[in-house]
Motif scaffolding. Sequence first.
Motif, PDB file in Angstrom:
ATOM      1  N   PRO A  53      -5.857   0.540  -0.303  1.00 33.87           N
ATOM      2  CA  PRO A  53      -5.498   2.022   0.336  1.00 33.87           C
ATOM      3  C   PRO A  53      -5.799   1.944   1.645  1.00 33.87           C
ATOM      4  CG  PRO A  53      -7.301   1.974  -1.603  1.00 33.87           C
ATOM      5  CD  PRO A  53      -7.028   0.504  -1.077  1.00 33.87           C
ATOM      6  N   GLY A  54      -4.742   2.834   2.047  1.00 29.54           N
ATOM      7  CA  GLY A  54      -4.489   2.855   3.637  1.00 29.54           C
ATOM      8  C   GLY A  54      -3.481   2.234   4.259  1.00 29.54           C
ATOM      9  N   SER A  55      -2.892   0.962   3.411  1.00 27.12           N
ATOM     10  CA  SER A  55      -1.989   0.327   3.901  1.00 27.12           C
ATOM     11  C   SER A  55      -0.573   0.073   3.057  1.00 27.12           C
ATOM     12  CB  SER A  55      -2.554  -1.222   3.909  1.00 27.12           C
ATOM     13  OG  SER A  55      -2.687  -1.776   2.474  1.00 27.12           O
ATOM     14  N   PHE A  56      -0.583   1.260   2.160  1.00 31.78           N
ATOM     15  CA  PHE A  56       0.715   1.099   1.315  1.00 31.78           C
ATOM     16  C   PHE A  56       1.726   2.007   2.048  1.00 31.78           C
ATOM     17  CE2 PHE A  56      -2.561   1.564  -2.335  1.00 31.78           C
ATOM     18  CZ  PHE A  56      -2.833   0.387  -2.295  1.00 31.78           C
ATOM     19  N   GLY A  57       3.050   1.265   1.818  1.00 34.60           N
ATOM     20  CA  GLY A  57       4.280   1.623   2.728  1.00 34.60           C
ATOM     21  C   GLY A  57       5.074   2.672   1.931  1.00 34.60           C
ATOM     22  N   SER A  58       4.659   3.467   0.930  1.00 32.31           N
ATOM     23  CA  SER A  58       5.404   4.598   0.444  1.00 32.31           C
ATOM     24  C   SER A  58       4.262   5.555  -0.297  1.00 32.31           C
ATOM     25  CB  SER A  58       6.413   4.045  -0.622  1.00 32.31           C
ATOM     26  OG  SER A  58       5.701   3.510  -1.700  1.00 32.31           O
ATOM     27  N   LEU A  59       5.002   6.783  -0.585  1.00 32.22           N
ATOM     28  CA  LEU A  59       4.016   7.914  -0.956  1.00 32.22           C
ATOM     29  C   LEU A  59       3.980   7.395  -2.725  1.00 32.22           C
ATOM     30  CD1 LEU A  59       4.999  11.148   0.553  1.00 32.22           C
ATOM     31  CD2 LEU A  59       2.831  10.173   0.450  1.00 32.22           C
ATOM     32  N   LEU A  60       4.944   6.882  -3.219  1.00 28.94           N
ATOM     33  CA  LEU A  60       4.855   6.424  -4.445  1.00 28.94           C
ATOM     34  C   LEU A  60       3.587   5.701  -4.869  1.00 28.94           C
ATOM     35  CD1 LEU A  60       6.302   6.189  -7.243  1.00 28.94           C
ATOM     36  CD2 LEU A  60       7.490   4.048  -6.511  1.00 28.94           C
ATOM     37  N   GLU A  61       3.331   4.790  -4.060  1.00 32.08           N
ATOM     38  CA  GLU A  61       1.931   3.860  -3.916  1.00 32.08           C
ATOM     39  C   GLU A  61       1.039   4.630  -3.623  1.00 32.08           C
ATOM     40  OE1 GLU A  61       2.949  -0.440  -2.086  1.00 32.08           O
ATOM     41  OE2 GLU A  61       4.427   1.108  -1.285  1.00 32.08           O
ATOM     42  N   ILE A  62       1.051   5.597  -2.532  1.00 31.29           N
ATOM     43  CA  ILE A  62      -0.180   6.097  -2.197  1.00 31.29           C
ATOM     44  C   ILE A  62      -0.615   7.220  -3.119  1.00 31.29           C
ATOM     45  CG2 ILE A  62      -1.166   7.808  -0.522  1.00 31.29           C
ATOM     46  CD1 ILE A  62       0.905   6.208   1.460  1.00 31.29           C
ATOM     47  N   THR A  63       0.154   7.784  -3.749  1.00 24.95           N
ATOM     48  CA  THR A  63      -0.329   8.878  -4.503  1.00 24.95           C
ATOM     49  C   THR A  63      -0.225   8.410  -6.142  1.00 24.95           C
ATOM     50  OG1 THR A  63       2.117   9.870  -5.014  1.00 24.95           O
ATOM     51  CG2 THR A  63       0.638  10.414  -3.185  1.00 24.95           C
ATOM     52  N   GLU A  64      -0.078   7.298  -6.514  1.00 23.95           N
ATOM     53  CA  GLU A  64       0.190   6.529  -7.698  1.00 23.95           C
ATOM     54  C   GLU A  64       1.084   7.267  -8.562  1.00 23.95           C
ATOM     55  OE1 GLU A  64      -3.754   6.249  -9.699  1.00 23.95           O
ATOM     56  OE2 GLU A  64      -4.567   5.390  -7.672  1.00 23.95           O
ATOM     57  N   GLY A  65       2.340   7.331  -7.948  1.00 20.21           N
ATOM     58  CA  GLY A  65       3.515   8.156  -8.673  1.00 20.21           C
ATOM     59  C   GLY A  65       3.200   9.729  -8.718  1.00 20.21           C
ATOM     60  N   GLY A  66       2.514  10.442  -7.789  1.00 22.64           N
ATOM     61  CA  GLY A  66       2.307  11.693  -7.735  1.00 22.64           C
ATOM     62  C   GLY A  66       0.797  12.242  -8.397  1.00 22.64           C
ATOM     63  N   LYS A  67       0.242  11.388  -8.855  1.00 20.56           N
ATOM     64  CA  LYS A  67      -1.132  11.680  -9.543  1.00 20.56           C
ATOM     65  C   LYS A  67      -2.458  11.973  -8.608  1.00 20.56           C
ATOM     66  CE  LYS A  67       0.085   8.661 -13.481  1.00 20.56           C
ATOM     67  NZ  LYS A  67      -0.584   7.589 -14.238  1.00 20.56           N
ATOM     68  N   GLN A  68      -2.110  11.147  -7.238  1.00 23.69           N
ATOM     69  CA  GLN A  68      -3.277  11.405  -6.352  1.00 23.69           C
ATOM     70  C   GLN A  68      -2.815  11.984  -5.231  1.00 23.69           C
ATOM     71  OE1 GLN A  68      -6.456  10.909  -7.359  1.00 23.69           O
ATOM     72  NE2 GLN A  68      -6.092  10.035  -9.240  1.00 23.69           N
ATOM     73  N   PRO A  69      -2.868  13.205  -4.817  1.00 20.25           N
ATOM     74  CA  PRO A  69      -2.452  14.109  -3.747  1.00 20.25           C
ATOM     75  C   PRO A  69      -2.931  13.485  -2.447  1.00 20.25           C
ATOM     76  CG  PRO A  69      -2.883  15.514  -5.549  1.00 20.25           C
ATOM     77  CD  PRO A  69      -3.469  14.292  -5.903  1.00 20.25           C
ATOM     78  N   VAL A  70      -2.271  13.367  -1.228  1.00 18.68           N
ATOM     79  CA  VAL A  70      -2.987  13.282   0.027  1.00 18.68           C
ATOM     80  C   VAL A  70      -3.275  14.794   0.670  1.00 18.68           C
ATOM     81  CG1 VAL A  70      -2.128  12.432   2.142  1.00 18.68           C
ATOM     82  CG2 VAL A  70      -1.138  11.459   0.385  1.00 18.68           C
ATOM     83  N   HIS A  71      -4.183  14.702   1.269  1.00 15.02           N
ATOM     84  CA  HIS A  71      -5.074  15.762   1.696  1.00 15.02           C
ATOM     85  C   HIS A  71      -4.926  15.874   3.343  1.00 15.02           C
ATOM     86  CE1 HIS A  71      -6.788  17.633  -2.094  1.00 15.02           C
ATOM     87  NE2 HIS A  71      -6.597  16.259  -2.327  1.00 15.02           N
ATOM     88  N   LEU A  72      -4.187  16.869   3.718  1.00 14.13           N
ATOM     89  CA  LEU A  72      -4.181  16.851   5.203  1.00 14.13           C
ATOM     90  C   LEU A  72      -4.886  17.797   5.982  1.00 14.13           C
ATOM     91  CD1 LEU A  72      -0.262  17.139   4.798  1.00 14.13           C
ATOM     92  CD2 LEU A  72      -1.418  14.903   5.195  1.00 14.13           C
ATOM     93  N   SER A  73      -5.158  17.615   7.364  1.00 16.36           N
ATOM     94  CA  SER A  73      -5.889  18.616   8.048  1.00 16.36           C
ATOM     95  C   SER A  73      -5.739  20.046   8.126  1.00 16.36           C
ATOM     96  CB  SER A  73      -6.038  17.900   9.693  1.00 16.36           C
ATOM     97  OG  SER A  73      -4.803  17.828  10.164  1.00 16.36           O
ATOM     98  N   SER A  74      -4.270  20.082   7.953  1.00 15.51           N
ATOM     99  CA  SER A  74      -3.976  21.402   7.774  1.00 15.51           C
ATOM    100  C   SER A  74      -4.358  22.369   6.607  1.00 15.51           C
ATOM    101  CB  SER A  74      -2.419  21.555   7.859  1.00 15.51           C
ATOM    102  OG  SER A  74      -1.745  20.720   7.009  1.00 15.51           O
ATOM    103  N   GLY A  75      -5.048  21.481   5.604  1.00 22.53           N
ATOM    104  CA  GLY A  75      -5.320  22.174   4.324  1.00 22.53           C
ATOM    105  C   GLY A  75      -4.234  21.991   3.235  1.00 22.53           C
ATOM    106  N   GLU A  76      -2.943  21.451   3.569  1.00 27.37           N
ATOM    107  CA  GLU A  76      -1.744  21.197   2.576  1.00 27.37           C
ATOM    108  C   GLU A  76      -2.162  19.787   1.865  1.00 27.37           C
ATOM    109  OE1 GLU A  76       2.183  22.122   5.033  1.00 27.37           O
ATOM    110  OE2 GLU A  76       0.557  21.439   6.345  1.00 27.37           O
ATOM    111  N   VAL A  77      -1.672  19.635   1.010  1.00 31.58           N
ATOM    112  CA  VAL A  77      -1.572  18.389   0.032  1.00 31.58           C
ATOM    113  C   VAL A  77      -0.208  18.175  -0.376  1.00 31.58           C
ATOM    114  CG1 VAL A  77      -3.837  18.987  -1.064  1.00 31.58           C
ATOM    115  CG2 VAL A  77      -1.617  19.744  -2.103  1.00 31.58           C
TER     116      VAL A  77
END
Length: 430
Positions: A369-393
């Motif tokens: 984690p932290g080294s994946f080159g696409s959102l498909l991998e980072i979010t496991e196909g959309g199952k694990q959202p990325v949380h941003l400092s703005s409060g967005e996901v």
Amino acid sequence: MNQTAIARSWVEHANDHGDFPLQNLPLGIFSRPGEARRCGVAIGDAILDLETVLAAGLLDGPARTAVEATRGGALNDFFALGRGPRMALRERLQVLLGEHSEHQAELKAALHPASECQMHLPARVGDYTDFYVGIQHATNVGKLFRPDSPLLPNYKYVPIGYHGRASTLRPSGTEVRRPNGQTLPAGHTEPVFGPCAKLDYELELGIWIGQGNEMGDSIPVAEAGEHIAGLCLLNDWSARDIQAWEYQPLGPFLSKSFITSVSPWVVTAEALAPFRCAQPARAEGDPQPLAYLFDADDQASGAFDIELEVLLWTARMRDEGLPAHCLTLSNSRSMYWTAAQLVAHHSVNGCQLQPGDLFGSGTLSGEGPGSFGSLLEITEGGKQPVHLSSGEVRTFLQDGDEIILRARCTREGVASIGFGECRGTVRAAR
């Protein structure tokens, strides 16, 4: 001239510059308002106009030939010259821009602030091929669809690739229009048409082909490095929901062809030489490459040690003055095949490669984690959202989101160099 022979430049902002010190000198095509496109070299925060340097009589021999070949607003003819003239130009520019140069007054007129210039694609790309050589990415994506067998049987024998769409290659900064296409929503038996809902980026390197080959001939792997002019950053934007419906049995089509973003500077093979390294050893039990893909020297020094980074900057974050969010820190050492192996494989059947052809490496992800080159991998196909400092996901990209790719080469005792940025901001579908 070696990479550290001239340590500093009289162009003060180039010294210790994060991307473009004297030791880099990448080439690109730029224009100023109301003027024609021409070739320049990045030095610090400026662009050196090579046509002006030529007109000042500061180039001769192969270096002069090299600059003359850049005329016409593209680097194809320059790439075709091969390594000799390219090295001659580099060595001459290092002298001219070095701190002891006798031509500083003449060259100042050839320097333009980069912020006042527009960058274009470096070459007219006749063919674009996208490979799939990031083994961690291939494994991560494979696990989403084939948990028990993520890599197909051919992966470790043959460099996987497909022919992309050259007409929609665009330089960094070009807006990314959300594509329309067919998708198959969950629970449906028939497709619907509309805007992509799962827009993604892919972190890749671009490989610029220098000298090509004649149709029917092949390029031996031991000689393939001589056919690589340089590297850049490449974002292979991907419409995952369109891709999921269309890719069987022939692979990606509309899900990839709407735009591919390319950083505008060609970091030459010579600038990258200090950052070459051994190709990582294959895992125990992996097959050795077939003979046409194996060269001992290429295995010993044919890989690159390039640090890669992806940032996400949403519209809200920009409005609120928040910094971009780092999604990925990766490295080019995740390539299962070297750039030379890609050239050898592409041409082994007699396929003609031409100066200015572009290869994409495929997505370059690390192991964790932290080294994946696409959102498909980072979010496991959309199952694990990325949380941003703005409060967005985010699970996939939304309109107004900007993706920024960066790359840097570092090594103790050697000046660091970078690639600049590859940017693209998503806009609503038409």
